[in-house]
Design an enzyme around this catalytic site. Structure first.
Site, PDB file in Angstrom:
ATOM      1  N   LYS A   1       0.825  -1.213   0.000  1.00  0.00           N
ATOM      2  CA  LYS A   1       0.000   0.000   0.000  1.00  0.00           C
ATOM      3  C   LYS A   1       0.857   1.261   0.000  1.00  0.00           C
ATOM      4  CE  LYS A   1       0.630   1.134   4.529  1.00  0.00           C
ATOM      5  NZ  LYS A   1       0.912   2.442   5.163  1.00  0.00           N
TER       6      LYS A   1
ATOM      7  N   THR B   1      -3.993   5.431   3.500  1.00  0.00           N
ATOM      8  CA  THR B   1      -2.704   5.896   3.008  1.00  0.00           C
ATOM      9  C   THR B   1      -2.822   6.622   1.676  1.00  0.00           C
ATOM     10  OG1 THR B   1      -1.737   3.949   4.077  1.00  0.00           O
ATOM     11  CG2 THR B   1      -0.328   5.164   2.573  1.00  0.00           C
TER      12      THR B   1
END
Length: 335
Positions: free
Chosen positions: A192, A249
């Protein structure tokens, strides 16, 4: 949550290590934070705040701070919150100090450069007998430290260890959930960061919200392909350590990796960004190389991650890489 009297040592005086120290203290654990950064020790000791990595958050005087690693190896739980590229050296440093039955909680996200090992694999290669758990999820350190409602994943294969960690770390405002899939948890947490750099680049280039949504969605597919190839479970990625962490994120410039990509998209060089931010910008940068190489090892197609790798390591201009991505042939969504 029940109170406890666990002795928790935390290695790593950055934002996340400090936040985890605050969490464990809040849960009733006796906490010692270990860092080699003399400025962090001075700041916490004299002003009860980590002004370098987590300013404006009060650190309870009951949280001890030390530069002596032996002090944190004598408790009930050891939390490792060091950057992923320093985890191996940190494990070597404590290998002669740590009792073999002391559980280690890994708060580092990444895939080791060179060996392409997951963080748990790095630990097991040096400390093979210590039980290991992973903590991972959509957790900004400052929000956790301030006591804002947060959920996370604790991944381990030992139910008794999870029970211990639930009470040593968890609380009403920090809710841990269990998974036994340590591979999926770690792949989600590492990849990620690379997808977040790609999202940042798209925002910096002014591509709009449609493009960001596409990157998040197709990036999730890349995470899933690598997870399955490595032996993890798709179901894990539908939870906090996969989809949850990816959304957080990729959706906020509070994310160091997202803001790193944003600066790239706005025309700054990687040297300029890394020079300004130091180690706080390196997790996604290191992961971009390791993820790309691990994907090649398993024969997994990860065009977004590979694009970030080419920008960062092959010095291919952003515009050229974007153009090549847009010229890829149309495929089914499951591909």
């Amino acid at each position: 949550m029940e109170s406890n009297n666990y002795r928790v040592g935390v290695i790593g005086g950055g934002a996340w290590g400090t936040a985890l120290s605050i969490l464990c203290n809040r849960a009733g654990s006796s906490v010692t934070l270990c860092t080699r950064n003399a400025n962090v020790i001075q700041s916490i000791t004299e002003r009860r705040t980590n002004e370098i990595y987590l300013p404006s958050v009060f650190i309870d005087p009951n949280i001890a701070v030390s530069d002596q690693v032996a002090e944190v190896c004598r408790g009930d739980i050891l939390v490792m919150a060091v950057p992923s590229h320093t985890l191996r050296s940190a494990c070597i440093a404590i290998s002669d100090l740590l009792p073999v039955d002391l559980p280690i909680v890994l708060a580092s996200k990444g895939i080791e450069r060179g060996s392409l090992m997951l963080m748990s694999e790095v630990v097991k290669s040096i400390l093979p007998n210590n039980p290991v758990a992973i903590i991972s999820g959509p957790n900004f350190a400052d929000e956790v430290a301030k006591g804002l409602p947060t959920a996370t994943v604790i991944s381990c294969t030992d139910g008794e260890l999870w029970d211990m960690l639930m009470y040593a770390i968890g609380g009403r405002l920090f809710r841990p959930y269990l998974t036994t899939d340590m591979i999926g948890t770690q792949i989600g947490g590492a990849v990620k960061n690379v997808i977040a750099i790609a999202c940042g680049i798209a925002v910096g280039k002014g591509f709009g919200e449609n493009a960001r949504a596409a990157i998040v969605t197709r990036g999730f597919a890349e995470i899933a392909r690598l997870t399955i190839a490595k032996g993890g479970k798709y179901e894990t990625l539908m939870g906090l350590s996969g989809l949850g962490d990816l959304i957080l994120t990729c959706g906020s410039t509070k994310s160091r990796n997202m803001s790193f990509g944003l600066a790239l998209g706005q025309g700054k060089s990687k040297e300029e960004i890394l020079g300004q931010r130091g180690r706080t910008a390196t997790e996604g940068y290191v992961a971009a190389e390791s993820v790309s190489k691990l994907a090649r090892k398993f024969g997994v197609s990860m065009p977004i991650c590979d694009a970030v790798y080419r920008i960062l390591y092959d010095n291919i201009p952003v515009d050229q890489v974007v153009e090549e991505l847009l010229e890829r042939p149309f495929v089914g969504e499951g591909v």
